[in-house]
Design a protein around this motif. Structure first.
Motif, mmCIF file in Angstrom:
data_model
loop_
_atom_site.group_PDB
_atom_site.id
_atom_site.type_symbol
_atom_site.label_atom_id
_atom_site.label_comp_id
_atom_site.label_asym_id
_atom_site.label_seq_id
_atom_site.Cartn_x
_atom_site.Cartn_y
_atom_site.Cartn_z
ATOM 1 N N MET A 1 0.843 -1.195 0.000
ATOM 2 C CA MET A 1 0.000 0.000 0.000
ATOM 3 C C MET A 1 0.874 1.239 0.000
ATOM 4 S SD MET A 1 -2.684 1.309 2.908
ATOM 5 C CE MET A 1 -3.818 -0.022 2.539
ATOM 6 N N GLU A 2 0.540 2.200 -0.843
ATOM 7 C CA GLU A 2 1.298 3.448 -0.900
ATOM 8 C C GLU A 2 1.071 4.258 0.363
ATOM 9 O OE1 GLU A 2 1.684 7.470 -3.670
ATOM 10 O OE2 GLU A 2 0.146 5.966 -4.065
ATOM 11 N N ASP A 3 2.136 4.779 0.906
ATOM 12 C CA ASP A 3 2.060 5.601 2.112
ATOM 13 C C ASP A 3 1.841 7.054 1.690
ATOM 14 O OD1 ASP A 3 2.272 6.815 4.518
ATOM 15 O OD2 ASP A 3 4.221 5.961 5.048
ATOM 16 N N ILE A 4 0.627 7.614 1.936
ATOM 17 C CA ILE A 4 0.292 8.938 1.429
ATOM 18 C C ILE A 4 0.257 9.994 2.530
ATOM 19 C CG2 ILE A 4 -1.026 8.000 -0.492
ATOM 20 C CD1 ILE A 4 -3.577 8.618 1.087
ATOM 21 N N PHE A 5 0.549 9.607 3.755
ATOM 22 C CA PHE A 5 0.437 10.554 4.865
ATOM 23 C C PHE A 5 1.528 11.617 4.790
ATOM 24 C CE2 PHE A 5 1.969 11.831 9.059
ATOM 25 C CZ PHE A 5 0.845 12.509 9.502
ATOM 26 N N GLU A 6 1.128 12.894 4.896
ATOM 27 C CA GLU A 6 2.110 13.968 4.832
ATOM 28 C C GLU A 6 1.819 15.116 5.793
ATOM 29 O OE1 GLU A 6 2.249 15.269 0.802
ATOM 30 O OE2 GLU A 6 3.266 13.468 0.072
ATOM 31 N N ARG A 109 -6.611 -3.179 18.473
ATOM 32 C CA ARG A 109 -5.278 -3.670 18.100
ATOM 33 C C ARG A 109 -5.352 -4.536 16.855
ATOM 34 N NH1 ARG A 109 -0.742 -3.004 21.122
ATOM 35 N NH2 ARG A 109 -0.980 -2.357 23.284
ATOM 36 N N ARG A 110 -6.459 -5.259 16.682
ATOM 37 C CA ARG A 110 -6.599 -6.109 15.503
ATOM 38 C C ARG A 110 -6.470 -5.279 14.230
ATOM 39 N NH1 ARG A 110 -12.025 -8.980 15.591
ATOM 40 N NH2 ARG A 110 -10.989 -10.491 16.964
ATOM 41 N N ASP A 111 -6.982 -4.035 14.263
ATOM 42 C CA ASP A 111 -6.895 -3.160 13.093
ATOM 43 C C ASP A 111 -5.454 -2.790 12.770
ATOM 44 O OD1 ASP A 111 -9.756 -2.971 12.940
ATOM 45 O OD2 ASP A 111 -9.703 -1.442 14.516
ATOM 46 N N ASN A 120 -3.133 1.821 6.542
ATOM 47 C CA ASN A 120 -4.424 2.351 6.127
ATOM 48 C C ASN A 120 -4.975 3.311 7.182
ATOM 49 O OD1 ASN A 120 -6.747 2.375 4.268
ATOM 50 N ND2 ASN A 120 -7.815 1.381 5.953
ATOM 51 N N ALA A 121 -4.879 2.910 8.465
ATOM 52 C CA ALA A 121 -5.337 3.800 9.544
ATOM 53 C C ALA A 121 -4.515 5.078 9.560
ATOM 54 C CB ALA A 121 -5.228 3.078 10.893
ATOM 55 N N ARG A 122 -3.227 4.952 9.375
ATOM 56 C CA ARG A 122 -2.336 6.124 9.375
ATOM 57 C C ARG A 122 -2.700 7.078 8.242
ATOM 58 N NH1 ARG A 122 3.075 7.328 7.247
ATOM 59 N NH2 ARG A 122 4.282 8.493 8.798
ATOM 60 N N ASN A 123 -2.925 6.523 7.052
ATOM 61 C CA ASN A 123 -3.225 7.370 5.910
ATOM 62 C C ASN A 123 -4.609 8.001 6.005
ATOM 63 O OD1 ASN A 123 -0.733 6.854 4.761
ATOM 64 N ND2 ASN A 123 -1.465 5.118 3.568
ATOM 65 N N THR A 124 -5.559 7.283 6.578
ATOM 66 C CA THR A 124 -6.896 7.839 6.766
ATOM 67 C C THR A 124 -6.851 9.023 7.728
ATOM 68 O OG1 THR A 124 -7.970 5.713 6.344
ATOM 69 C CG2 THR A 124 -9.242 7.356 7.557
ATOM 70 N N LEU A 125 -6.159 8.841 8.864
ATOM 71 C CA LEU A 125 -6.017 9.940 9.809
ATOM 72 C C LEU A 125 -5.293 11.124 9.168
ATOM 73 C CD1 LEU A 125 -5.075 7.886 12.984
ATOM 74 C CD2 LEU A 125 -7.111 9.327 12.746
ATOM 75 N N GLY A 126 -4.236 10.815 8.423
ATOM 76 C CA GLY A 126 -3.488 11.876 7.768
ATOM 77 C C GLY A 126 -4.311 12.654 6.770
ATOM 78 N N ARG A 127 -5.140 11.961 5.984
ATOM 79 C CA ARG A 127 -5.965 12.663 5.017
ATOM 80 C C ARG A 127 -7.027 13.509 5.713
ATOM 81 N NH1 ARG A 127 -6.614 12.148 -0.335
ATOM 82 N NH2 ARG A 127 -4.344 11.940 -0.169
ATOM 83 N N MET A 128 -7.584 13.007 6.823
ATOM 84 C CA MET A 128 -8.536 13.813 7.583
ATOM 85 C C MET A 128 -7.885 15.109 8.049
ATOM 86 S SD MET A 128 -10.488 10.931 9.903
ATOM 87 C CE MET A 128 -11.538 12.137 10.728
ATOM 88 N N ALA A 161 0.023 8.781 18.218
ATOM 89 C CA ALA A 161 1.071 9.803 18.128
ATOM 90 C C ALA A 161 2.297 9.279 17.385
ATOM 91 C CB ALA A 161 1.454 10.291 19.523
ATOM 92 N N ALA A 162 2.689 8.030 17.674
ATOM 93 C CA ALA A 162 3.832 7.438 16.971
ATOM 94 C C ALA A 162 3.497 7.197 15.505
ATOM 95 C CB ALA A 162 4.232 6.130 17.648
ATOM 96 N N MET A 163 2.284 6.734 15.252
ATOM 97 C CA MET A 163 1.838 6.459 13.892
ATOM 98 C C MET A 163 1.905 7.706 13.017
ATOM 99 S SD MET A 163 -2.036 5.334 12.790
ATOM 100 C CE MET A 163 -2.056 3.956 13.918
ATOM 101 N N LEU A 164 1.538 8.850 13.597
ATOM 102 C CA LEU A 164 1.482 10.103 12.845
ATOM 103 C C LEU A 164 2.760 10.921 12.975
ATOM 104 C CD1 LEU A 164 -2.166 11.193 13.730
ATOM 105 C CD2 LEU A 164 -1.361 10.065 11.643
#
Length: 374
Positions: A1-6, A109-111, A120-128, A161-164
């Protein structure tokens, strides 16, 4: 999966149940309004804000018209289901006053244990955040259970916090910060303004459990701080009911206790942080004193010769805790031996193991590249 978080300038704030609810045990809408105003103020200054909010069960008790918190798991989960909707409505209403959209993000944690799910969770939060929204994050208590939950929202906030790669993680608590002793029983207790390493002495200061309406306590906050120090994300614990405490901490005021590694300390890679924070440990390997010193002081791998025993049942490729002979958590990593294997090889040198287990020739129990040391 492409990492799009910026998204840059990310700050994560966690508010616990004991701070969020009023004296009647219901969510305090005035406090939530103040927190949302602070988040909006910070957005205007160029920050991206994530709120990790407890209080779903308390809100559900109110919405369902119950007299007390249920003691059974289905009852608590039913309250969480009703309360998560109610709590998000309050945040949405309060943020909308300032023209700020928000969205609910529920995690277990399962997610996050699957690497693709984590990204996916990281990128969703980042796009929000890039879209100007404030994510309101909570554990998905309606489906979570003991084996897959985060244990408390202090650690959930640390993982987010670590994820982002956040600039700061703030925990709004019902206490001013970490004290040298319990201030409720020891008049000589002093507030500790800064911690650069979570030593056994610091852990001992943290004491026991949290309040009647929460699952945390200072001990859970110190566990989260250990993770944040490894991640290179500063963390502050302060009193949430102090006026504008969240905004004041972000703006540099010295409230509470700040946990931060000394300047120049190398921080761990994203992969190690995922292994150590998001994955669920399946058991433990116990080290002798020499092996403990080797991984803490020299960044060594965990070798069979330094392992004294295995606890729990785990397979090759599982994440396990690494603990000292005294029971202190030293780190987490991916094991290359099963618990049964360790029962056969603990205390032995690699050249000896290779004679009867050739497939393990030269293999450490946990390679240092797959070990997050706390």
């Amino acid at each position: 999966m492409e990492d799009i978080f910026e998204a840059p300038n990310v700050v994560v704030v966690k508010v616990g149940s004991s701070t969020l609810v009023d004296e009647s045990g219901r969510p305090d809408r005035t406090f939530i309004g103040s927190l949302c105003d602070q988040a909006a103020d910070l957005q205007e200054q160029g920050y991206h804000v994530v709120i990790v909010s407890s209080g779903a069960v308390a809100a559900g008790i109110e919405r369902l018209g119950l007299d007390a918190r249920p003691t059974d798991m289905p009852g608590r989960q039913a309250c969480a289901a009703a309360g998560q909707a109610a709590l998000t409505e309050v945040y949405a209403e309060q943020l909308a006053r300032r023209g700020v959209p928000c969205g609910q993000v529920l995690l277990t944690r399962r997610d996050l244990t699957d690497r693709e799910g984590y990204l996916n969770a990281r990128n969703t939060l980042g796009r929000m955040l890039e879209l100007g929204a404030v994510p309101v994050v909570n554990e998905n208590d309606t489906v979570s259970f003991t084996e897959i939950n985060f244990g408390d929202n202090d650690m959930l906030g640390a993982i987010v916090a670590a994820m982002l790669n956040a600039d700061l993680y703030v925990i709004l608590s019902d206490i001013d910060g970490l004290y040298t002793a319990n201030p409720a029983s020891d008049p000589t207790a002093r507030l500790v303004p800064r911690v650069e390493e979570v030593t056994p002495q610091v852990s001992a200061m943290a004491g026991g459990a949290g309040s009647a309406v929460g699952t945390g306590g200072m001990a859970s906050k110190v566990r989260a701080a250990r993770a944040m120090i490894a991640a290179g994300v500063p963390m502050v614990v302060c009193r949430g009911r102090e006026r504008d405490s969240f905004r004041r901490v972000i703006e540099g005021e010295g409230l509470g206790t700040r946990f931060e590694a000394p300047a120049g300390v190398q921080h761990e890679s994203a992969r190690k942080l995922w292994i150590g924070l998001a994955e669920m440990p399946r058991g433990s390997v116990v080290l002798d004193a020499g092996a403990s010193r080797a991984i803490l002081e020299r960044g060594a791998s965990v070798l069979p010769v330094g392992v004294t025993s295995a606890e729990g049942h785990f397979s090759t490729g599982d994440v396990v805790n690494v603990v000292s002979a005294g029971g202190a958590l030293l780190g987490r990593g991916i094991t290359r031996y099963s618990s049964e294997d360790i029962g056969r090889v603990h205390g032995l040198r690699l050249d000896v193991i290779a004679r009867f287990m050739p497939e393990k020739d030269g293999q450490p129990v946990i390679h240092r590249d797959e070990l997050l040391v706390f």
